[in-house]
Design an enzyme around this catalytic site. Structure first.
Site, short mmCIF file in Angstrom:
data_model
loop_
_atom_site.label_atom_id
_atom_site.label_comp_id
_atom_site.label_asym_id
_atom_site.label_seq_id
_atom_site.Cartn_x
_atom_site.Cartn_y
_atom_site.Cartn_z
CB SER A 43 -2.72 6.01 -5.05
OG SER A 43 -1.38 5.86 -5.33
CB SER A 110 9.00 7.88 0.61
OG SER A 110 7.72 8.07 1.14
P1 ADP Z 1 -0.88 2.63 -2.28
O1 ADP Z 1 -0.98 3.90 -3.10
O2 ADP Z 1 -0.51 2.89 -0.85
O3 ADP Z 1 -0.02 1.58 -2.92
P2 ADP Z 1 -3.58 2.20 -3.15
O4 ADP Z 1 -4.29 3.46 -2.78
O5 ADP Z 1 -3.17 2.02 -4.58
O6 ADP Z 1 -2.34 1.99 -2.17
O7 ADP Z 1 -4.46 0.94 -2.77
C1 ADP Z 1 -5.09 0.81 -1.53
C2 ADP Z 1 -6.27 -0.15 -1.65
O8 ADP Z 1 -6.87 -0.30 -0.37
C3 ADP Z 1 -7.32 0.36 -2.60
O9 ADP Z 1 -7.85 -0.74 -3.31
C4 ADP Z 1 -8.37 0.94 -1.64
O10 ADP Z 1 -9.67 0.91 -2.18
C5 ADP Z 1 -8.26 0.01 -0.45
N1 ADP Z 1 -8.67 0.57 0.84
C6 ADP Z 1 -9.48 -0.03 1.74
N2 ADP Z 1 -9.67 0.75 2.82
C7 ADP Z 1 -8.93 1.87 2.64
C8 ADP Z 1 -8.73 3.04 3.43
N3 ADP Z 1 -9.30 3.21 4.61
N4 ADP Z 1 -7.90 3.99 2.93
C9 ADP Z 1 -7.30 3.83 1.73
N5 ADP Z 1 -7.46 2.75 0.94
C10 ADP Z 1 -8.29 1.76 1.39
#
Ligand code: ADP
Length: 207
Positions: A43, A110
């Site tokens: 996300s 997915s």
């Molecule tokens: P998902 O959608 O895969 O469940 P989210 O985007 O909701 O994951 O959450 C990922 C978390 O990891 C967020 O709090 C984000 O700030 C943190 N994060 C740390 N480093 C990264 C990175 N390189 N890319 C994406 N998210 C990161």
């Protein structure tokens, strides 16, 4: 009595074709399918990419769990069959959006290879871009942005991917992003570079 046989339903080919829409938009439509464990960054990357592309003047939309499960798929749960149906419907919606000329970003765990393969087959070859948002389970669990791993470990959530349900990593994804090694901004640039190389974003000449 109503008849719902798909054999009696025909796809109407619009007179405005995908090339016309691409010329108008200045880019082609595609689905950027982000897959990975909960907390891997799907996300976050989808939304940062949406912002980056918006600033470049493209037409995009992010499909994610909340905006789909609260509406279109609110009748579905998290059993294997429901997860499959969830992904199938998202695939069909993204196909329509790509047909409309949009760059669609999807942010769903997915977890099953066969489901992602099914979506790949719905779309033209160059229009499906599978992005493996790769991050070790231990790091996802440490991040735990929604507190879901904590609940899953306590047994409060059943069939949680990575804990009590499987995650099948992509076999041959177009892009792999290791979010424990690269920043969100670098992840976005990795995808933008791919879109440029594939001439999806070319705004001059052929798109
Ligand atoms: P998902 O959608 O895969 O469940 P989210 O985007 O909701 O994951 O959450 C990922 C978390 O990891 C967020 O709090 C984000 O700030 C943190 N994060 C740390 N480093 C990264 C990175 N390189 N890319 C994406 N998210 C990161």
């Amino acid at each position: 009595m109503s008849t719902t046989l798909t054999s009696q339903v025909y796809w109407h080919q619009s007179q405005v074709n995908q090339q016309n829409r691409a010329n108008l938009n200045g880019h082609r439509g595609c689905t950027i399918w982000l897959t990975g464990l909960s907390g891997s960054g799907k996300s976050t990357i989808a939304n940062a990419l949406d912002q980056r592309l918006y600033e470049m003047g493209t037409h995009n939309y992010v499909l994610d769990g909340d905006n789909v499960r609260h509406g279109l798929n609110k009748d579905l749960g998290f059993s294997e069959a429901d997860r499959r149906e969830n992904i199938r419907r998202i695939g069909e919606v993204s196909k329509l959006m790509v047909d409309a000329g949009l760059i669609v970003m999807t942010a769903f765990i997915s977890p099953y290879q066969s489901d992602r393969q099914l979506v790949r087959q719905l779309l033209d070859e160059e229009a499906f871009i599978e992005v493996y948002v790769q991050c070790p389970l231990s790091e996802c669990e440490k991040r735990d942005p929604k507190g879901l791993y904590r609940k899953a470990r306590k047994g409060e959530i059943q069939q949680f991917t990575g804990i009590s349900a499987p995650y099948e990593a992509p076999v041959n994804p177009e892009i792999v992003i290791e979010t424990d090694k690269v920043s969100v901004a670098e992840a976005v640039e990795q995808i933008v570079t791919y879109l440029n190389n594939q001439e999806i974003l070319r705004t001059e000449g052929k798109v």
